[in-house]
Design a protein around this motif. Structure first.
Motif, mmCIF file in Angstrom:
data_model
loop_
_atom_site.group_PDB
_atom_site.id
_atom_site.type_symbol
_atom_site.label_atom_id
_atom_site.label_comp_id
_atom_site.label_asym_id
_atom_site.label_seq_id
_atom_site.Cartn_x
_atom_site.Cartn_y
_atom_site.Cartn_z
ATOM 1 N N ILE A 55 0.834 -1.206 0.000
ATOM 2 C CA ILE A 55 0.000 0.000 0.000
ATOM 3 C C ILE A 55 0.866 1.253 0.000
ATOM 4 C CG2 ILE A 55 -1.660 1.336 1.363
ATOM 5 C CD1 ILE A 55 -2.863 -1.329 2.274
ATOM 6 N N GLY A 56 1.959 1.217 0.773
ATOM 7 C CA GLY A 56 2.873 2.354 0.772
ATOM 8 C C GLY A 56 3.439 2.622 -0.603
ATOM 9 N N GLY A 57 3.824 1.541 -1.305
ATOM 10 C CA GLY A 57 4.315 1.704 -2.665
ATOM 11 C C GLY A 57 3.247 2.239 -3.602
ATOM 12 N N ALA A 58 1.985 1.840 -3.360
ATOM 13 C CA ALA A 58 0.893 2.310 -4.214
ATOM 14 C C ALA A 58 0.600 3.794 -3.994
ATOM 15 C CB ALA A 58 -0.359 1.484 -3.951
ATOM 16 N N LEU A 59 0.758 4.254 -2.761
ATOM 17 C CA LEU A 59 0.491 5.664 -2.456
ATOM 18 C C LEU A 59 1.613 6.585 -2.924
ATOM 19 C CD1 LEU A 59 -0.917 5.342 1.185
ATOM 20 C CD2 LEU A 59 -2.211 5.804 -0.904
ATOM 21 N N ALA A 60 2.810 6.031 -3.094
ATOM 22 C CA ALA A 60 3.982 6.850 -3.409
ATOM 23 C C ALA A 60 3.833 7.683 -4.678
ATOM 24 C CB ALA A 60 5.232 5.973 -3.475
ATOM 25 N N PRO A 61 3.397 7.120 -5.808
ATOM 26 C CA PRO A 61 3.300 7.949 -7.020
ATOM 27 C C PRO A 61 2.360 9.141 -6.865
ATOM 28 C CG PRO A 61 3.186 5.616 -7.584
ATOM 29 C CD PRO A 61 3.076 5.702 -6.098
ATOM 30 N N THR A 62 1.226 8.924 -6.179
ATOM 31 C CA THR A 62 0.290 10.032 -5.973
ATOM 32 C C THR A 62 0.911 11.109 -5.099
ATOM 33 O OG1 THR A 62 -1.597 8.525 -6.184
ATOM 34 C CG2 THR A 62 -2.000 10.638 -5.111
ATOM 35 N N LEU A 63 1.564 10.689 -4.014
ATOM 36 C CA LEU A 63 2.191 11.663 -3.123
ATOM 37 C C LEU A 63 3.288 12.438 -3.838
ATOM 38 C CD1 LEU A 63 2.513 12.831 -0.259
ATOM 39 C CD2 LEU A 63 4.111 10.960 0.230
ATOM 40 N N VAL A 64 4.129 11.731 -4.582
ATOM 41 C CA VAL A 64 5.223 12.400 -5.293
ATOM 42 C C VAL A 64 4.672 13.353 -6.347
ATOM 43 C CG1 VAL A 64 7.137 12.003 -6.897
ATOM 44 C CG2 VAL A 64 6.922 10.598 -4.847
ATOM 45 N N THR A 65 3.637 12.939 -7.056
ATOM 46 C CA THR A 65 3.041 13.808 -8.083
ATOM 47 C C THR A 65 2.446 15.067 -7.462
ATOM 48 O OG1 THR A 65 2.556 11.897 -9.484
ATOM 49 C CG2 THR A 65 1.346 13.920 -9.943
ATOM 50 N N LEU A 66 1.767 14.916 -6.325
ATOM 51 C CA LEU A 66 1.185 16.083 -5.650
ATOM 52 C C LEU A 66 2.254 17.047 -5.153
ATOM 53 C CD1 LEU A 66 -1.696 14.419 -3.577
ATOM 54 C CD2 LEU A 66 -1.932 15.936 -5.560
ATOM 55 N N VAL A 67 3.310 16.491 -4.555
ATOM 56 C CA VAL A 67 4.339 17.338 -3.939
ATOM 57 C C VAL A 67 5.256 17.938 -5.002
ATOM 58 C CG1 VAL A 67 6.357 17.343 -2.425
ATOM 59 C CG2 VAL A 67 4.277 16.149 -1.728
ATOM 60 N N ILE A 68 5.883 17.091 -5.808
ATOM 61 C CA ILE A 68 6.855 17.591 -6.782
ATOM 62 C C ILE A 68 6.156 18.232 -7.969
ATOM 63 C CG2 ILE A 68 8.743 16.934 -8.321
ATOM 64 C CD1 ILE A 68 9.541 14.830 -6.329
ATOM 65 N N GLY A 69 5.024 17.650 -8.395
ATOM 66 C CA GLY A 69 4.277 18.261 -9.482
ATOM 67 C C GLY A 69 3.699 19.607 -9.116
ATOM 68 N N GLY A 70 3.367 19.789 -7.819
ATOM 69 C CA GLY A 70 2.786 21.049 -7.388
ATOM 70 C C GLY A 70 3.809 22.073 -6.931
ATOM 71 N N ALA A 71 4.809 21.630 -6.174
ATOM 72 C CA ALA A 71 5.772 22.563 -5.585
ATOM 73 C C ALA A 71 7.165 22.443 -6.178
ATOM 74 C CB ALA A 71 5.843 22.343 -4.067
ATOM 75 N N GLY A 72 7.382 21.492 -7.098
ATOM 76 C CA GLY A 72 8.713 21.286 -7.641
ATOM 77 C C GLY A 72 9.579 20.530 -6.641
ATOM 78 N N PHE A 73 10.816 20.312 -7.021
ATOM 79 C CA PHE A 73 11.715 19.573 -6.134
ATOM 80 C C PHE A 73 12.014 20.338 -4.847
ATOM 81 C CE2 PHE A 73 12.772 17.134 -10.013
ATOM 82 C CZ PHE A 73 12.661 15.862 -9.485
ATOM 83 N N GLY A 74 11.742 21.625 -4.823
ATOM 84 C CA GLY A 74 11.925 22.387 -3.593
ATOM 85 C C GLY A 74 10.986 21.952 -2.484
ATOM 86 N N GLY A 75 9.880 21.297 -2.852
ATOM 87 C CA GLY A 75 8.947 20.802 -1.843
ATOM 88 C C GLY A 75 9.257 19.405 -1.352
ATOM 89 N N SER A 76 10.397 18.854 -1.737
ATOM 90 C CA SER A 76 10.744 17.480 -1.371
ATOM 91 C C SER A 76 10.743 17.196 0.132
ATOM 92 C CB SER A 76 12.114 17.111 -1.957
ATOM 93 O OG SER A 76 12.068 17.123 -3.368
ATOM 94 N N PRO A 77 11.131 18.161 1.002
ATOM 95 C CA PRO A 77 11.066 17.866 2.444
ATOM 96 C C PRO A 77 9.683 17.459 2.927
ATOM 97 C CG PRO A 77 12.438 19.789 2.076
ATOM 98 C CD PRO A 77 11.829 19.440 0.749
ATOM 99 N N LEU A 78 8.634 17.857 2.210
ATOM 100 C CA LEU A 78 7.286 17.444 2.608
ATOM 101 C C LEU A 78 7.111 15.931 2.515
ATOM 102 C CD1 LEU A 78 5.172 20.216 0.823
ATOM 103 C CD2 LEU A 78 5.675 20.027 3.279
ATOM 104 N N LEU A 79 7.912 15.284 1.673
ATOM 105 C CA LEU A 79 7.818 13.839 1.541
ATOM 106 C C LEU A 79 8.247 13.125 2.817
ATOM 107 C CD1 LEU A 79 9.300 13.405 -2.062
ATOM 108 C CD2 LEU A 79 6.893 13.338 -1.395
#
Length: 408
Positions: free
Chosen positions: A137-161
């Motif tokens: 489940i963690g692996g399944a949630l990862a693409p959505t989380l990464v898309t929301l964070v990096i797609g929305g805030a760019g790599f500068g938002g990576s600490p949110l991960l």
């Protein structure tokens, strides 16, 4: 079965494998924003899944010597740190080192956590599947989380991960005394000792020959698993003309289907025997992988990826417990080798498949995977089963140890 402890460990597995899934989910963004080649992103997959996995047998051997529960939060905390730092780095070498750090954290987590889950769940395939599905489940949630964070805030938002790991570390700090008060650490040690004593009393020594065959099968399993995980999203975007969100969706579908397959495999193993889960999984995975390679349209790719995800994870819990029963005196080593060294093959082969993708395209990669997957699928159908049951007299000392631990 200690359901509370098993559920909590499944939660830690979710967080840990969230970061394992975050790395392949970041690859399309690294290609589009930092202009990395297929070979470059395959090198990152090697750092995460290959190089780091070589250390899992080391952590497994250490956990066989004595319980190391602190490796569980240290592992997923280090994984979170590596993923967040990889997003902030603009240099490829530094990014590679950060991804390797994340992989080491993931490697440190698995052997002790798997041993604790086996202690909490006993011989039930369903119990191990519950623990395993947390990671899926963690692996399944990862693409959505990464898309929301990096797609929305760019790599500068990576600490949110790193936020999920921070929350789980806090819960671990609060939950740790609760589990120790109920003899969790002592129980884990005693169950491991009981397995070894049972092996000694019944003349069941470590079966290294069968275990080597299992490792060979898992190596054959890991190569298509790691490569499909790394490249199926890119396949949707580059070959079928879909968006980054669609690419993330097919990756999420693939990993979510793996969660379904893990639970289904545990249920099937308890009712029809774990070898049924192994054989059905490998035989169904072959035509599903062909569908991924051939897919002329996005819906066909999504359907094939979903079936492939279910089929690949049907044997997952069975392979873990089977490895521990082949090596009843070394359950941590068995976990480290089946989850670690065998998985390294997938990462070690990633650069070669990246080169093939650069020269011949992604469909050629999937057809090559299909050809390589035939032999391990045949070998999987011929693996022998082996069940080792701990003797009943171990139960009173377990309760007594729990009482002693509680009084401390």
């Amino acid at each position: 079965m200690r359901k509370g402890q098993l559920g909590f460990l499944a939660g830690t597995h979710l967080v840990n494998d969230l970061y394992q899934g975050a790395i392949p989910a970041m690859l399309p963004f690294l290609m589009s924003q930092r202009h990395y080649s297929y070979a470059a992103v395959s090198g990152l997959a090697f750092a995460a899944s290959g190089l780091s996995s070589l250390l899992q047998p080391v952590f497994g051997a250490l956990s066989d010597r004595r319980p190391l529960p602190w490796l569980v939060p240290t592992g997923f905390g280090t994984a979170a740190l590596g993923v967040a730092a990889a997003g902030l780095s603009g240099n490829y070498l530094v990014t590679w080192l950060c991804v390797a750090l994340a992989g080491i954290g993931i490697a440190a987590y698995h052997p002790p956590a798997t041993s604790q889950a086996r202690a909490a769940g006993g011989s039930s395939q369903k119990a191990m599947s519950v623990f395993s599905v947390g990671g899926t489940i963690g692996g399944a949630l990862a693409p959505t989380l990464v898309t929301l964070v990096i797609g929305g805030a760019g790599f500068g938002g990576s600490p949110l991960l790193a936020v999920p790991a921070l929350v789980m570390v806090i819960l671990w700090a609060l939950k740790g005394p609760w589990t120790r008060a109920r003899g969790h650490t002592a129980a884990t040690a005693l169950v491991t000792g009981a397995s070894a004593k049972a092996a000694s009393n019944t003349g069941r020594s470590d079966d290294w020959r069968s275990f080597a065959r299992l490792v060979a099968v898992i190596i054959g399993w890991s190569i298509p698993y790691v490569t499909v995980t790394s490249m199926v999203s890119l396949h949707a975007q580059r070959d079928l003309g879909e968006s980054a969100a669609a690419g993330a969706a097919v990756l999420s579908t693939y990993t979510a289907a793996g969660a379904v397959g893990t639970l289904l495999g545990g249920w099937l193993g308890d009712r029809r025997g774990r070898m049924t889960s192994v054989r059905v999984g490998y035989l169904v995975a072959l035509p599903a992988l062909l569908g991924i390679a051939w897919a002329p349209a996005f819906p066909v790719l999504v359907l094939s990826a979903a079936v492939f995800g279910v089929a690949m994870f049907l044997p997952f819990a069975a392979q873990v417990t089977l490895g521990q029963d082949y090596l009843p005196n070394r359950p941590g080593t068995a976990s480290g080798l089946t989850l670690g060294l065998a998985m390294a093959a997938g990462g070690l082969c990633s650069p070669a498949f990246g080169w093939l993708a650069d020269t011949s395209g992604l469909p050629a990669v999937f057809y090559a995977l299909l050809a390589a997957f035939v032999l391990p699928a045949v070998m999987a159908t011929r693996l022998p089963d082996r069940t080792l049951t701990a003797p009943a007299p171990q139960s009173p000392p377990l309760a007594e140890s729990a009482h002693t631990e509680q009084s401390r």
